[in-house]
Design an enzyme around this catalytic site. Structure first.
Site, PDB file in Angstrom:
ATOM      1  N   HIS A  33       0.823  -1.211   0.000  1.00  0.00           N
ATOM      2  CA  HIS A  33       0.000   0.000   0.000  1.00  0.00           C
ATOM      3  C   HIS A  33       0.859   1.264   0.000  1.00  0.00           C
ATOM      4  O   HIS A  33       0.398   2.341  -0.406  1.00  0.00           O
ATOM      5  CB  HIS A  33      -0.933  -0.002   1.213  1.00  0.00           C
ATOM      6  CG  HIS A  33      -2.185   0.797   1.030  1.00  0.00           C
ATOM      7  ND1 HIS A  33      -2.221   2.020   0.374  1.00  0.00           N
ATOM      8  CD2 HIS A  33      -3.466   0.555   1.420  1.00  0.00           C
ATOM      9  CE1 HIS A  33      -3.459   2.484   0.368  1.00  0.00           C
ATOM     10  NE2 HIS A  33      -4.231   1.615   0.989  1.00  0.00           N
ATOM     11  N   ASP A  72     -10.569  -2.290 -19.736  1.00  0.00           N
ATOM     12  CA  ASP A  72     -10.774  -2.866 -21.071  1.00  0.00           C
ATOM     13  C   ASP A  72      -9.509  -3.601 -21.520  1.00  0.00           C
ATOM     14  O   ASP A  72      -8.554  -2.997 -21.997  1.00  0.00           O
ATOM     15  CB  ASP A  72     -11.116  -1.745 -22.063  1.00  0.00           C
ATOM     16  CG  ASP A  72     -11.335  -2.263 -23.482  1.00  0.00           C
ATOM     17  OD1 ASP A  72     -11.306  -3.497 -23.687  1.00  0.00           O
ATOM     18  OD2 ASP A  72     -11.522  -1.429 -24.387  1.00  0.00           O
TER      19      ASP A  72
END
Length: 475
Positions: A170, A409
């Site tokens: 993180h 995508d």
């Protein structure tokens, strides 16, 4: 193997880049993130790997392939190879092939599909064997004690599905940093690398001055927990750290949330409220707060603190993070709503949602953000400020809808299409798992899928999810 682990030898030719101030915090250092995207298409692992690795070697993106080290003062820093090679690659990578359909695999067959009503649909931890490659890092120590890149890619292939997992500490980036990565990766995959924009800041720290020049006190300053208050809160909740937490994924149809939103706005209008605007996120947090506190006495005076993570990017676009380039790092603050438990159950849902919206508008201003980060910057051990009292019940939300993860995508990597609905190459299911700190009552709202369903997950103490399922059955 037991014994003391030895930090890898420093490579003299590595480019040393210091950590940004708000990346090197105890909160982010305790968490390693694994994000799994499930596609109904068969994707090419080679195309996915080559394009992501190529991105990680591009100017402005090389921190993805950096090695993590500590300097003589004990501060974290990036060691970026001056050249990525076969021995020191820009990306950790693994690929597993199952020569069967996902439905015939004992674990993959449990990947959930959307529900027609709000429902618990799975335990995301059930998919661990599909998430973690052999030797995958589970703590910051794994990055410090091994010569591995910050970013990892793990692909699991079935005859009819592809699971794409990316993982990172993180300290590297938050969810909108991940969005910037996914957007750039997609462009690289599509052969549109000339459209890729380098992230803000390069090797510098765009937020180096954030919190140094407050012009007003934070509006919740008087409610800030002292070190004694934090200790009291820790003592009151210490048993939670030893209870076995249970993780669940919840699917909520968009129509359900929209009906709640219309009803809440109608309530505000009928009350003559000045501001009747509510977002879907406001309503989800209000509704889920009521669900997630259903095990508490409804007439209690105890305080509930709704702790909302939010992105700084919009707020800081006028000065520190100007438009035009993504900020692929940690740009996250927290906005808090403090309410007594009995208000959550006695008052209409619109009350909680409006309180959330009001807090975002008041505490999310540029001057209030400066005040918040001034407190964070000056805190002992770089711990973010907490508000409330030692007996409070805290619920944390991180709404990722703005990241639009379901819009990813990867159609340029399709080998065998699996859909006929115009959604080729887009994920049908996404989940986030983490290693390290598992905060109870912390709920990432993963996003809104192509059918309008919302997905959220989180850990709660053992036994509480059963009560939640009872509540959802009444919804």
């Amino acid at each position: 193997m037991f014994g003391r682990q030895v930090t890898p030898t420093t490579v003299p030719t590595d480019i040393v880049v210091p950590f940004r101030f708000f990346d090197d915090t105890p909160l982010w250092k305790t968490v390693i993130l694994y994000s799994m995207f499930v596609f109904d298409d068969v994707l090419s692992p080679e195309r996915l790997r080559d394009s992501l690795e190529k991105l990680a070697q591009r100017d402005g993106w090389t921190r993805l392939g950096a090695r993590l080290r500590k300097n003589a003062q004990g501060n974290l820093e990036y060691h970026v190879p001056s050249e990525f090679t076969e021995q020191r690659r820009a990306l950790s990578y693994a690929h597993t092939i199952h020569g069967i359909n996902a439905a015939d695999h004992p674990v993959a067959s449990k990947i959930p599909i959307p529900s027609s009503r709000p429902a618990v649909v799975c335990d995301p931890d059930d998919f661990r064997e599909l998430l973690y490659p052999d030797g995958g890092p589970v703590s910051l120590a794994d990055y410090l004690n091994r010569d591995i890149p910050q970013l990892g890619l793990y692909i699991v292939s079935f005859r009819d599905k592809t699971l794409v997992v990316i993982y990172w500490p993180h300290t590297l980036m938050d969810v909108l940093g991940k969005k910037a990565l996914l957007d750039a990766w997609t462009l690289m995959l599509q052969g549109r690398e000339d459209e890729i924009v380098s992230p803000q800041g390069g090797d510098s720290d765009p937020l180096a001055d954030l919190g140094k020049y407050p012009t007003e006190p934070h509006k919740l300053a008087s409610r800030r927990l002292s070190m004694f208050g934090l200790a009291q809160y820790g003592i009151n909740n210490v048993l939670d750290l030893f209870r076995a937490p249970e993780n669940r994924m919840v699917c909520v149809p968009g129509s359900f949330i929209e009906n709640l939103r219309k009803e809440a706005i109608s309530e505000l209008v009928s009350e003559g409220a000045e501001n009747t605007f509510l977002t879907e996120g406001d309503v989800i947090c209000a509704w889920w707060t009521r669900i997630a506190t259903s095990h508490l006495p409804s007439n209690s005076q105890r305080m509930v603190v709704i702790n909302n993570a939010y992105s700084l990017r919009k707020c800081l676009e006028a000065d520190l993070l100007p438009k035009g380039a993504p900020y692929a790092s940690n740009g996250t603050g927290f906005i808090n709503v403090l309410l007594p438990i009995h208000h959550i159950f006695e008052k209409p849902l619109s009350y909680i949602a409006a309180a959330t919206r009001s807090a975002i508008q008041e505490l999310g201003s540029r001057s209030q953000v400066e005040a918040f980060f001034a407190m964070w910057r000056g805190s002992s051990g770089k711990i973010p400020p907490f508000f409330g009292n030692g007996s409070m019940h805290m619920i944390t939300y991180s709404n990722w809808c703005k990241a639009k993860l379901f819009d990813v995508d990867f159609s340029a990597a399709i080998v065998k299409p699996g859909r006929e609905d115009g959604r080729l190459g887009t994920p049908v299911y996404i989940q986030n798992n983490q290693c390290g700190l598992l905060l109870p009552n912390a709920f990432p709202i993963i996003g809104k899928d192509k059918d309008g369903n919302f997905w959220l997950s989180g850990y709660m103490n053992k036994g509480l999810w059963g009560r939640i399922e009872e509540q959802l059955a009444k919804a």
